[in-house]
Scaffold this motif. Sequence first.
Motif, PDB file in Angstrom:
ATOM      1  N   VAL A  21      96.921  -5.812  76.039  1.00  0.00           N
ATOM      2  CA  VAL A  21      97.526  -6.952  75.346  1.00  0.00           C
ATOM      3  C   VAL A  21      96.548  -7.522  74.334  1.00  0.00           C
ATOM      4  CG1 VAL A  21      98.609  -9.198  75.605  1.00  0.00           C
ATOM      5  CG2 VAL A  21      98.949  -7.466  77.348  1.00  0.00           C
ATOM      6  N   LEU A  22      95.396  -7.995  74.820  1.00  0.00           N
ATOM      7  CA  LEU A  22      94.499  -8.739  73.927  1.00  0.00           C
ATOM      8  C   LEU A  22      93.829  -7.850  72.884  1.00  0.00           C
ATOM      9  CD1 LEU A  22      93.011 -11.155  76.567  1.00  0.00           C
ATOM     10  CD2 LEU A  22      94.714 -11.652  74.839  1.00  0.00           C
ATOM     11  N   ASN A  23      93.408  -6.641  73.290  1.00  0.00           N
ATOM     12  CA  ASN A  23      92.758  -5.768  72.305  1.00  0.00           C
ATOM     13  C   ASN A  23      93.736  -5.211  71.286  1.00  0.00           C
ATOM     14  OD1 ASN A  23      90.299  -6.182  73.361  1.00  0.00           O
ATOM     15  ND2 ASN A  23      90.048  -4.154  74.269  1.00  0.00           N
ATOM     16  N   ARG A  24      95.023  -5.402  71.513  1.00  0.00           N
ATOM     17  CA  ARG A  24      96.017  -4.852  70.588  1.00  0.00           C
ATOM     18  C   ARG A  24      96.559  -5.906  69.643  1.00  0.00           C
ATOM     19  NH1 ARG A  24      98.046   0.684  72.211  1.00  0.00           N
ATOM     20  NH2 ARG A  24      96.426   1.152  73.688  1.00  0.00           N
TER      21      ARG A  24
ATOM     22  N   LYS B 116      99.107  13.246  69.689  1.00  0.00           N
ATOM     23  CA  LYS B 116      99.606  11.898  69.898  1.00  0.00           C
ATOM     24  C   LYS B 116      98.436  10.955  70.160  1.00  0.00           C
ATOM     25  CE  LYS B 116     103.522   9.730  71.730  1.00  0.00           C
ATOM     26  NZ  LYS B 116     103.914   9.747  73.128  1.00  0.00           N
ATOM     27  N   VAL B 117      98.489   9.771  69.572  1.00  0.00           N
ATOM     28  CA  VAL B 117      97.450   8.767  69.805  1.00  0.00           C
ATOM     29  C   VAL B 117      97.805   7.993  71.062  1.00  0.00           C
ATOM     30  CG1 VAL B 117      96.305   6.738  68.902  1.00  0.00           C
ATOM     31  CG2 VAL B 117      97.005   8.551  67.360  1.00  0.00           C
ATOM     32  N   LEU B 118      96.891   7.977  72.033  1.00  0.00           N
ATOM     33  CA  LEU B 118      97.194   7.304  73.293  1.00  0.00           C
ATOM     34  C   LEU B 118      96.571   5.930  73.357  1.00  0.00           C
ATOM     35  CD1 LEU B 118      96.764  10.204  75.815  1.00  0.00           C
ATOM     36  CD2 LEU B 118      98.849   9.319  74.832  1.00  0.00           C
ATOM     37  N   ASN B 119      95.350   5.831  72.883  1.00  0.00           N
ATOM     38  CA  ASN B 119      94.690   4.528  72.916  1.00  0.00           C
ATOM     39  C   ASN B 119      93.981   4.342  71.598  1.00  0.00           C
ATOM     40  OD1 ASN B 119      93.707   2.093  73.809  1.00  0.00           O
ATOM     41  ND2 ASN B 119      91.949   3.002  74.853  1.00  0.00           N
ATOM     42  N   ASN B 120      93.886   3.123  71.165  1.00  0.00           N
ATOM     43  CA  ASN B 120      93.391   2.884  69.831  1.00  0.00           C
ATOM     44  C   ASN B 120      92.869   1.465  69.751  1.00  0.00           C
ATOM     45  OD1 ASN B 120      93.039   2.688  67.095  1.00  0.00           O
ATOM     46  ND2 ASN B 120      95.218   2.554  66.626  1.00  0.00           N
ATOM     47  N   THR B 121      91.616   1.310  69.331  1.00  0.00           N
ATOM     48  CA  THR B 121      91.124  -0.047  69.110  1.00  0.00           C
ATOM     49  C   THR B 121      90.761  -0.181  67.648  1.00  0.00           C
ATOM     50  OG1 THR B 121      88.832   0.538  69.570  1.00  0.00           O
ATOM     51  CG2 THR B 121      90.152  -0.216  71.425  1.00  0.00           C
ATOM     52  N   TYR B 122      90.835  -1.395  67.118  1.00  0.00           N
ATOM     53  CA  TYR B 122      90.451  -1.600  65.722  1.00  0.00           C
ATOM     54  C   TYR B 122      89.861  -2.982  65.519  1.00  0.00           C
ATOM     55  CZ  TYR B 122      95.212  -3.163  66.262  1.00  0.00           C
ATOM     56  OH  TYR B 122      96.325  -3.747  66.765  1.00  0.00           O
ATOM     57  N   LEU B 124      87.185  -4.088  67.492  1.00  0.00           N
ATOM     58  CA  LEU B 124      85.828  -4.155  68.013  1.00  0.00           C
ATOM     59  C   LEU B 124      84.822  -3.726  66.946  1.00  0.00           C
ATOM     60  CD1 LEU B 124      86.661  -2.454  71.399  1.00  0.00           C
ATOM     61  CD2 LEU B 124      86.692  -4.878  70.891  1.00  0.00           C
ATOM     62  N   THR B 125      83.541  -3.736  67.291  1.00  0.00           N
ATOM     63  CA  THR B 125      82.523  -3.344  66.321  1.00  0.00           C
ATOM     64  C   THR B 125      82.484  -1.833  66.159  1.00  0.00           C
ATOM     65  OG1 THR B 125      81.291  -5.133  67.273  1.00  0.00           O
ATOM     66  CG2 THR B 125      80.185  -3.858  65.604  1.00  0.00           C
ATOM     67  N   ASP B 126      82.699  -1.113  67.257  1.00  0.00           N
ATOM     68  CA  ASP B 126      82.783   0.333  67.188  1.00  0.00           C
ATOM     69  C   ASP B 126      84.133   0.739  67.748  1.00  0.00           C
ATOM     70  OD1 ASP B 126      80.272   0.669  66.163  1.00  0.00           O
ATOM     71  OD2 ASP B 126      79.337   0.678  68.132  1.00  0.00           O
ATOM     72  N   ASN B 127      84.938   1.347  66.910  1.00  0.00           N
ATOM     73  CA  ASN B 127      86.299   1.629  67.351  1.00  0.00           C
ATOM     74  C   ASN B 127      86.525   3.113  67.585  1.00  0.00           C
ATOM     75  OD1 ASN B 127      87.664  -1.096  67.092  1.00  0.00           O
ATOM     76  ND2 ASN B 127      86.637  -0.880  65.139  1.00  0.00           N
ATOM     77  N   TYR B 128      87.291   3.391  68.618  1.00  0.00           N
ATOM     78  CA  TYR B 128      87.604   4.772  68.975  1.00  0.00           C
ATOM     79  C   TYR B 128      89.095   4.912  69.228  1.00  0.00           C
ATOM     80  CZ  TYR B 128      82.615   5.210  69.996  1.00  0.00           C
ATOM     81  OH  TYR B 128      81.255   5.231  69.918  1.00  0.00           O
TER      82      TYR B 128
END
Lengths: 177, 283
Positions: A21-24, B116-122, B124-128
């Motif tokens: 939730v929060l990171n998205r 398919k993309v399963l998890n994604n962060t954008y 944070l300081t380092d994103n994966y």
Amino acid sequence: MSDLVKNIIRFAAFILIQVYVLNRIPPVHRFIVPYLYFLYILWLPFKTTPINLMLIAFVFGISLDSFTNTPGLHAAACVLIAFIRPYLITIILPQERKELYYTNPSVKSLGGVAPYALYISVLTFIHHLYLTFLEWLSTGNWWYFLGKVLATTGVSLMLILIAEILVYRKDQMRTNA
Amino acid sequence: MRNIFLFLKNRSKFIIFVALQVIALWILFKYNKFHEAAYLGVAGEITGRINQQYNKVEYYFQLKQTNDALVRENLELRQQLAQNFEAPDTSFTNFTDTVNFLKDNEQRKYRYRSAKVLNNTYTLTDNYLTIHIGTAQGVQKDMGVIGADGVVGTIVNAGKNFSVVMSLLHHQSKLSARHLRSGETGSVYWEGESPFELTMTNVQKSVEVKVGDTIVTSQYASYRYPQGIMIGTVIEVEENNSRNFHTLKLRPSTHFNRLEWVTVVENLQLEEQLAIEESTRKN
């Protein structure tokens, strides 16, 4: 429900909420990252021994880290606040009430809104300070560092307030059982 | 001896605190340096599975955008078909030589695999990103990853069925780029502040750069990405008279917050290229 079961459920819930939730949440500003997950450590019962507290914090942090691919980052910050927590509680808790009373840190058990707010905000600030400091080691921009610490602390305190209102935690009296 | 034990007992809290901090920081900095950790191999499979379950639900909310992106990409490919070109002058012919496609591996440089993309962060300081493809499907470390709209990142850790992609939004990501209008090259990296801003440097001041210009991958990045893949558009040209190079701010063309499918690029000629480069260095 026993304390153990309750805390295991909370463990999973806090991590899933943080990751899914929060990171998205689409980024509002570059300073703002909504963090709430560490509230789990602040809500652990008083009777958790300092060493267990740190071990739990480490496992908790490393679990979040495996989702965000930053092994060690959140774990380090969690262990730090778990280390400081018992000392802070000793300072804040009124001397005469130290013995029995309540099991979990809450507004009532710490003797009012002001001490509880102090407890929450000091640990939130330390957590963000350390976390941003570790990130800053790799990016290195002083104003960004300062702005991010303050902004994320503000956002986290707001989220904690919402969580306190939403989640009903019974103020249990400590018993001998 | 007894005193030592007493000391350890009295200070056990502090000692455990220091030990845990050292472990945490050690994996943090070791991982950042080498981009691999034994623990991620196991953890990757577990978190990958949880992510997969979550993605099953989330996928439906993104269907519209995914569809739009696919239609755009199809249109672009259709524009390149030979039958689109017809000239009154019969000496002009435009055809696609299918021999190159048939004799598959001899001349083919890139092979693509969608994932398919399963998890994604954008944020944070380092994103994966975590994608659902791995060594079992032929994916290796260091392959490039592109999306429908442009460059996404590089594979830094390939597990059996899941891989971790270092996104462009990572302080160690750096790639060679070209200013499309002038052909001048430079390098693009991320300053780690806003997910909507990349920085490009080393573009000579003699080149006139305007806001809105397109930046694409250059031929020097071609060991990982085909050249001409879009990276972003210029949103700001920074004034700095003390340097001979432009500092440009780019808006990445990839929408990192709604990635659903990506394409992993395998360079089939990479081994040969690296071998000849390596042997030159030795001499």
